[in-house]
Scaffold this motif. Structure first.
Motif, mmCIF file in Angstrom:
data_model
loop_
_atom_site.group_PDB
_atom_site.id
_atom_site.type_symbol
_atom_site.label_atom_id
_atom_site.label_comp_id
_atom_site.label_asym_id
_atom_site.label_seq_id
_atom_site.Cartn_x
_atom_site.Cartn_y
_atom_site.Cartn_z
ATOM 1 N N GLU A 295 0.817 -1.207 0.000
ATOM 2 C CA GLU A 295 0.000 0.000 0.000
ATOM 3 C C GLU A 295 0.856 1.265 0.000
ATOM 4 O O GLU A 295 0.593 2.208 -0.748
ATOM 5 C CB GLU A 295 -0.948 -0.006 1.206
ATOM 6 N N TYR A 296 1.883 1.299 0.837
ATOM 7 C CA TYR A 296 2.758 2.481 0.873
ATOM 8 C C TYR A 296 3.478 2.657 -0.459
ATOM 9 O O TYR A 296 3.665 3.780 -0.944
ATOM 10 C CB TYR A 296 3.781 2.353 2.005
ATOM 11 N N GLN A 297 3.862 1.556 -1.062
ATOM 12 C CA GLN A 297 4.558 1.636 -2.354
ATOM 13 C C GLN A 297 3.618 2.150 -3.447
ATOM 14 O O GLN A 297 4.023 2.938 -4.308
ATOM 15 C CB GLN A 297 5.103 0.260 -2.729
ATOM 16 N N ALA A 298 2.361 1.730 -3.382
ATOM 17 C CA ALA A 298 1.378 2.215 -4.362
ATOM 18 C C ALA A 298 1.193 3.723 -4.238
ATOM 19 O O ALA A 298 1.111 4.441 -5.234
ATOM 20 C CB ALA A 298 0.046 1.490 -4.168
ATOM 21 N N ALA A 299 1.136 4.210 -2.996
ATOM 22 C CA ALA A 299 1.006 5.657 -2.784
ATOM 23 C C ALA A 299 2.240 6.385 -3.301
ATOM 24 O O ALA A 299 2.129 7.421 -3.969
ATOM 25 C CB ALA A 299 0.804 5.940 -1.298
ATOM 26 N N GLU A 300 3.404 5.846 -2.985
ATOM 27 C CA GLU A 300 4.664 6.484 -3.382
ATOM 28 C C GLU A 300 4.791 6.574 -4.901
ATOM 29 O O GLU A 300 5.312 7.556 -5.436
ATOM 30 C CB GLU A 300 5.835 5.693 -2.799
ATOM 31 N N LYS A 301 4.303 5.561 -5.607
ATOM 32 C CA LYS A 301 4.371 5.584 -7.063
ATOM 33 C C LYS A 301 3.532 6.718 -7.636
ATOM 34 O O LYS A 301 3.864 7.284 -8.679
ATOM 35 C CB LYS A 301 3.900 4.240 -7.631
ATOM 36 N N MET A 302 2.447 7.060 -6.951
ATOM 37 C CA MET A 302 1.582 8.136 -7.438
ATOM 38 C C MET A 302 2.195 9.509 -7.194
ATOM 39 O O MET A 302 2.023 10.424 -7.991
ATOM 40 C CB MET A 302 0.212 8.038 -6.752
ATOM 41 N N PHE A 303 2.909 9.651 -6.071
ATOM 42 C CA PHE A 303 3.549 10.923 -5.725
ATOM 43 C C PHE A 303 4.970 10.643 -5.243
ATOM 44 O O PHE A 303 5.251 10.667 -4.043
ATOM 45 C CB PHE A 303 2.733 11.668 -4.646
ATOM 46 N N PRO A 304 5.874 10.357 -6.177
ATOM 47 C CA PRO A 304 7.227 9.919 -5.804
ATOM 48 C C PRO A 304 8.045 10.955 -5.051
ATOM 49 O O PRO A 304 9.046 10.595 -4.430
ATOM 50 C CB PRO A 304 7.868 9.571 -7.156
ATOM 51 N N GLN A 305 7.662 12.218 -5.078
ATOM 52 C CA GLN A 305 8.422 13.244 -4.358
ATOM 53 C C GLN A 305 7.901 13.478 -2.943
ATOM 54 O O GLN A 305 8.473 14.289 -2.203
ATOM 55 C CB GLN A 305 8.388 14.558 -5.140
ATOM 56 N N ASN A 306 6.854 12.790 -2.569
ATOM 57 C CA ASN A 306 6.258 12.977 -1.249
ATOM 58 C C ASN A 306 7.082 12.232 -0.201
ATOM 59 O O ASN A 306 7.131 11.002 -0.176
ATOM 60 C CB ASN A 306 4.811 12.469 -1.258
ATOM 61 N N LEU A 307 7.747 12.980 0.694
ATOM 62 C CA LEU A 307 8.645 12.361 1.672
ATOM 63 C C LEU A 307 7.907 11.459 2.650
ATOM 64 O O LEU A 307 8.450 10.422 3.064
ATOM 65 C CB LEU A 307 9.414 13.439 2.448
ATOM 66 N N GLU A 308 6.718 11.819 3.040
ATOM 67 C CA GLU A 308 6.002 10.979 4.007
ATOM 68 C C GLU A 308 5.686 9.616 3.420
ATOM 69 O O GLU A 308 5.806 8.592 4.096
ATOM 70 C CB GLU A 308 4.717 11.663 4.462
ATOM 71 N N MET A 309 5.274 9.590 2.169
ATOM 72 C CA MET A 309 4.987 8.315 1.523
ATOM 73 C C MET A 309 6.248 7.468 1.423
ATOM 74 O O MET A 309 6.228 6.257 1.679
ATOM 75 C CB MET A 309 4.373 8.551 0.146
ATOM 76 N N GLN A 310 7.360 8.106 1.064
ATOM 77 C CA GLN A 310 8.632 7.388 1.015
ATOM 78 C C GLN A 310 9.015 6.856 2.397
ATOM 79 O O GLN A 310 9.485 5.722 2.538
ATOM 80 C CB GLN A 310 9.739 8.317 0.514
#
Length: 333
Positions: free
Chosen positions: A261-276
């Motif tokens: 789930e976290y990886q799916a979010a990160e793929k949508m907004f790769p510059q978002n530090l919280e998701m990373q």
């Protein structure tokens, strides 16, 4: 303020609505929401939506109203904001969309300058465009939806909205509704330009958790490009849906699902530090420390507070690495 009041009075005189105070139709505190909007019900889920764009500040606070299990209302042109709450109350009492609209208009001396659309929880649709709404103005009803617009550049706006909504049935409901607004703007939109937009989606059935019954509630109050920003916020909403699902997986100690789930979010907004960051923490908890370190290193460099937060996670069980592994994480340069 004096100039603004004079302009409002001039508008009323043009429309033939200057009357004694006892029959007041419009006050300077009300918004002039000349705009385009859509109300709709998703036949697959029963969810309901109202979306709007206008060249007016914070249009979503005036035009769009909705309640889970009840319906949605768009009230615009010379706005009667009471139509929102009163319309929903009438629907809740058991009236259909048309019955509610008829009752609202029956006692409204400003009905000629109002534009209103209602969809109820059963998919009934009712729309009114007053004959003194500013051209170009009109509406078009379809199966469980209505599009309406006033003060548009051309009379092609609302037909374009209806066509886009009908042709984009394959899209998720919120994105489908947004496609109608985008089609309106492409067809010329508001003759004055653009400033604000809003998107509200409520459940078709109310639940025991009313705080969760507004599925999407997004507003762009002031922007040179409100629709692109609204679309970005909708994508961000989808990404944070994955983040929330990842958090739930962590609560259940399902680290494999959390990583997904976290990886799916990160793929949508790769510059978002919280998701990373939370993707990295879930990797560490899954004993994939090298991968976690690779993600955390640039995060710590960009914002050192994430390193401080990492120190605090073991205490509450959100980071389950050994003491030696924690020191390895904190030592990243």
């Amino acid at each position: 303020m004096l100039l603004k009041t004079r302009l409002y009075l001039a508008a009323l005189l043009v429309l033939g609505l200057a009357r004694p105070a006892a029959a007041q139709v419009y006050t300077a505190s009300d918004p002039l929401a000349h705009t385009f909007s859509i109300v709709a019900r998703d036949p697959a889920t029963g969810d309901m939506a109202v979306a709007v764009q206008s060249h007016w500040f914070s249009v979503g606070t005036a035009v769009s109203w909705g309640e889970a299990g009840v319906g949605v209302v768009a009230t615009q042109s010379f706005v009667n904001k009471s139509f929102g709450t009163r319309g929903l109350a009438l629907l809740k009492s058991g009236k259909t969309a048309q019955q509610a609209l008829d009752e609202l208009l029956a006692t409204d001396e400003g009905r000629d300058v109002r534009q209103v659309a209602i969809v109820d929880a059963r998919g009934n649709v009712a729309t009114h465009t007053g004959n003194k709404c500013v051209d170009m103005a009109g509406h078009q009803k379809g199966s469980q939806f209505s599009v309406q617009a006033n003060m548009m550049l051309t009379d092609k706006v609302w037909p374009a909205m209806a066509k886009a909504y009908e042709q984009n049935a394959r899209l998720p409901f919120a994105e489908r509704v947004l496609s109608a607004l985008e089609a309106a703007q492409a067809a010329g939109g508001d003759i004055r330009g653009k400033q604000s937009a809003a998107l509200l989606v409520v459940r078709g059935q109310a639940t025991a958790a009313p705080w969760d019954d507004r599925l999407i509630d997004l507003r762009v109050d002031d922007s040179a490009a409100p629709l692109p920003e609204l679309a970005r916020l909708l994508r961000l909403t989808r990404a944070y849906d994955h983040m929330n699902a990842g958090d739930l997986a962590v609560e259940k100690n399902d680290m494999t699902r959390a990583i997904e789930e976290y990886q799916a979010a990160e793929k949508m907004f790769p510059q978002n530090l919280e998701m990373q960051y939370w993707h990295a923490i879930s990797l560490a908890n899954k004993q994939q420390l090298p991968a976690a370190l690779a993600l955390l290193k640039p995060i710590f460099r960009q914002e050192p507070n994430w390193r401080t937060l990492t120190e605090r996670l073991p205490k509450v069980g959100l980071l389950t690495v050994s003491a030696a592994e924690l020191q390895q994480i904190l030592a990243l340069k």
